[in-house]
Design an enzyme around this catalytic site. Structure first.
Site, PDB file in Angstrom:
ATOM      1  N   SER A 142       0.857  -1.194   0.000  1.00  0.00           N
ATOM      2  CA  SER A 142       0.000   0.000   0.000  1.00  0.00           C
ATOM      3  C   SER A 142       0.882   1.230   0.000  1.00  0.00           C
ATOM      4  O   SER A 142       2.044   1.172   0.438  1.00  0.00           O
ATOM      5  CB  SER A 142      -0.872  -0.008   1.262  1.00  0.00           C
ATOM      6  OG  SER A 142      -1.500   1.253   1.439  1.00  0.00           O
ATOM      7  N   TYR A 185      -2.189  -1.181  10.136  1.00  0.00           N
ATOM      8  CA  TYR A 185      -2.214  -1.341   8.664  1.00  0.00           C
ATOM      9  C   TYR A 185      -0.856  -0.903   8.093  1.00  0.00           C
ATOM     10  O   TYR A 185      -0.267  -1.590   7.252  1.00  0.00           O
ATOM     11  CB  TYR A 185      -3.357  -0.504   8.095  1.00  0.00           C
ATOM     12  CG  TYR A 185      -3.580  -0.637   6.606  1.00  0.00           C
ATOM     13  CD1 TYR A 185      -4.406  -1.634   6.095  1.00  0.00           C
ATOM     14  CD2 TYR A 185      -2.998   0.251   5.700  1.00  0.00           C
ATOM     15  CE1 TYR A 185      -4.637  -1.759   4.725  1.00  0.00           C
ATOM     16  CE2 TYR A 185      -3.217   0.144   4.339  1.00  0.00           C
ATOM     17  CZ  TYR A 185      -4.042  -0.859   3.847  1.00  0.00           C
ATOM     18  OH  TYR A 185      -4.262  -0.972   2.493  1.00  0.00           O
TER      19      TYR A 185
HETATM   20  N1  NAD Z   1      -8.526   0.370  -2.171  1.00  0.00           N
HETATM   21  C1  NAD Z   1      -7.455   1.055  -1.803  1.00  0.00           C
HETATM   22  O1  NAD Z   1      -7.467   2.291  -1.771  1.00  0.00           O
HETATM   23  C2  NAD Z   1      -6.178   0.329  -1.433  1.00  0.00           C
HETATM   24  C3  NAD Z   1      -5.022   1.095  -1.268  1.00  0.00           C
HETATM   25  C4  NAD Z   1      -3.829   0.458  -0.940  1.00  0.00           C
HETATM   26  C5  NAD Z   1      -3.802  -0.918  -0.777  1.00  0.00           C
HETATM   27  N2  NAD Z   1      -4.950  -1.633  -0.920  1.00  0.00           N
HETATM   28  C6  NAD Z   1      -4.862  -3.081  -0.734  1.00  0.00           C
HETATM   29  O2  NAD Z   1      -5.359  -3.730  -1.888  1.00  0.00           O
HETATM   30  C7  NAD Z   1      -5.852  -5.007  -1.527  1.00  0.00           C
HETATM   31  C8  NAD Z   1      -7.221  -5.194  -2.126  1.00  0.00           C
HETATM   32  O3  NAD Z   1      -8.074  -4.198  -1.569  1.00  0.00           O
HETATM   33  P1  NAD Z   1      -9.422  -3.700  -2.270  1.00  0.00           P
HETATM   34  O4  NAD Z   1      -9.417  -2.228  -2.165  1.00  0.00           O
HETATM   35  O5  NAD Z   1      -9.584  -4.341  -3.579  1.00  0.00           O
HETATM   36  O6  NAD Z   1     -10.472  -4.216  -1.189  1.00  0.00           O
HETATM   37  P2  NAD Z   1     -11.802  -5.089  -1.326  1.00  0.00           P
HETATM   38  O7  NAD Z   1     -12.402  -5.057   0.034  1.00  0.00           O
HETATM   39  O8  NAD Z   1     -12.604  -4.634  -2.485  1.00  0.00           O
HETATM   40  O9  NAD Z   1     -11.241  -6.557  -1.650  1.00  0.00           O
HETATM   41  C9  NAD Z   1     -10.519  -7.291  -0.688  1.00  0.00           C
HETATM   42  C10 NAD Z   1     -10.914  -8.755  -0.814  1.00  0.00           C
HETATM   43  O10 NAD Z   1     -10.117  -9.507   0.118  1.00  0.00           O
HETATM   44  C11 NAD Z   1     -10.962 -10.496   0.690  1.00  0.00           C
HETATM   45  N3  NAD Z   1     -10.447 -10.936   1.981  1.00  0.00           N
HETATM   46  C12 NAD Z   1     -10.288 -10.196   3.105  1.00  0.00           C
HETATM   47  N4  NAD Z   1      -9.814 -10.961   4.092  1.00  0.00           N
HETATM   48  C13 NAD Z   1      -9.688 -12.225   3.599  1.00  0.00           C
HETATM   49  C14 NAD Z   1      -9.284 -13.462   4.147  1.00  0.00           C
HETATM   50  N5  NAD Z   1      -8.906 -13.582   5.433  1.00  0.00           N
HETATM   51  N6  NAD Z   1      -9.271 -14.547   3.356  1.00  0.00           N
HETATM   52  C15 NAD Z   1      -9.669 -14.462   2.053  1.00  0.00           C
HETATM   53  N7  NAD Z   1     -10.074 -13.310   1.482  1.00  0.00           N
HETATM   54  C16 NAD Z   1     -10.091 -12.211   2.252  1.00  0.00           C
HETATM   55  C17 NAD Z   1     -12.320  -9.794   0.845  1.00  0.00           C
HETATM   56  O11 NAD Z   1     -13.377 -10.734   1.012  1.00  0.00           O
HETATM   57  C18 NAD Z   1     -12.395  -9.003  -0.441  1.00  0.00           C
HETATM   58  O12 NAD Z   1     -13.044  -9.732  -1.466  1.00  0.00           O
HETATM   59  C19 NAD Z   1      -5.808  -5.070  -0.003  1.00  0.00           C
HETATM   60  O13 NAD Z   1      -4.642  -5.779   0.405  1.00  0.00           O
HETATM   61  C20 NAD Z   1      -5.687  -3.618   0.405  1.00  0.00           C
HETATM   62  O14 NAD Z   1      -5.058  -3.442   1.659  1.00  0.00           O
HETATM   63  C21 NAD Z   1      -6.136  -1.048  -1.249  1.00  0.00           C
END
Ligand code: NAD
Length: 250
Positions: A141, A154
């Site tokens: 991230s 986080y």
């Molecule tokens: N959206 C943002 O702004 C952002 C920014 C930086 C990093 N990220 C990272 O990107 C990644 C994806 O995030 P996103 O924004 O697509 O979120 P999202 O919530 O849309 O998708 C995350 C997915 O991970 C799954 N998940 C969570 N815990 C789990 C577990 N224990 N076992 C199996 N599946 C699990 C959820 O069910 C969900 O489908 C994450 O690691 C997040 O920290 C997101």
């Protein structure tokens, strides 16, 4: 990606879904892992609807037994494991450091850091057994570069993901296994939507400060992840790629 097999965790939503669909469009067979069965099945259906091959596996990535089974099931379904995108993750509502509970810390570390270790451990074992290399991308991230306000755990977990990535890239660089991390900025996914709903004024202020006054799209992060897994990136390993439209420079 033709003939390759890709595994995407967190593939039932957001960035993971966009990446799973893109891997398939590029010709890979895709194993989609998520604990959200409905979202995971939807992603598999999207891939199938475009004529690709996607298979959903209901997995909690904090369980070593389930992760080990996921890798075995992927190989059993598609014959190999060539690319892995370890992307599942969570956030919590913002907290000051001294208000964070041990339970919140433990959950965050389990989902956002330990899961990446578990996935890498079993993916690497499979890739070494196959003997023809592979590519792993871990989702860190922007918080790994600049601390995320109200998210001490986080921030720590995502820096840990970068540490695991560089360590593994170094250990594996004579075995043809490349390991990279991506650091998305604020991306328009369900994870961020709940935060926007709970703090609309703060969200608008943050977005107004972002390059182009918009959030990134999951597809824009997926492009980076799939490229890092591709042969075009064969000389890239141990990298931490920031995908945030330039926000971190501000
Ligand atoms: N959206 C943002 O702004 C952002 C920014 C930086 C990093 N990220 C990272 O990107 C990644 C994806 O995030 P996103 O924004 O697509 O979120 P999202 O919530 O849309 O998708 C995350 C997915 O991970 C799954 N998940 C969570 N815990 C789990 C577990 N224990 N076992 C199996 N599946 C699990 C959820 O069910 C969900 O489908 C994450 O690691 C997040 O920290 C997101």
């Amino acid at each position: 990606m033709n003939g390759k097999v890709a595994l995407v965790t967190g593939g039932g939503s957001g960035i993971g879904r966009a990446a799973a669909v893109l891997f398939a469009r590029k010709g890979a067979k895709v194993a989609i892992a998520d604990r959200n069965a409905q979202g995971g099945a939807q992603t598999a259906a999207m891939i199938d609807g475009e004529g690709g091959e996607g298979r959903f596996f209901a997995v909690d990535v904090t369980s070593e037994a389930q992760v080990e089974g996921l890798v075995a099931s992927t190989v059993s379904a598609f014959g190999s494991l060539d690319c892995a995108f370890n992307n599942a993750g969570i956030t919590h509502p913002s907290r000051l450091f001294h208000e964070l509970t041990l339970d919140q810390w433990n959950e965050m570390i389990a989902v956002n850091l330990t899961s990446v270790f578990l996935c890498m451990k079993h993916e690497i074992a499979q890739m070494l057994a196959q003997g023809r290399g592979g590519a792993i991308v871990n989702t860190a991230s922007g918080a790994a570069i600049v601390p995320a306000p109200g998210q001490p755990h986080y921030t720590a977990a995502k820096r840990g993901v970068v540490g695991l990535t560089t360590y593994a890239a170094d250990e594996l660089n004579n075995q043809g296994i490349r390991v990279n991390a991506i650091c998305p900025g604020m991306i328009d996914t369900p994870m961020v939507a709940s935060w926007r709903e709970s703090s609309p004024e703060m969200a608008e202020a943050v977005i107004a400060h972002m390059p182009g006054q918009r959030m990134g799209l999951p597809e824009e992060v997926a492009e980076a992840a799939v490229w890092l897994c591709s042969d075009e990136a064969r000389w890239v390993s141990g990298d931490t790629m920031v995908v945030d439209g330039g926000m971190v420079c501000r």
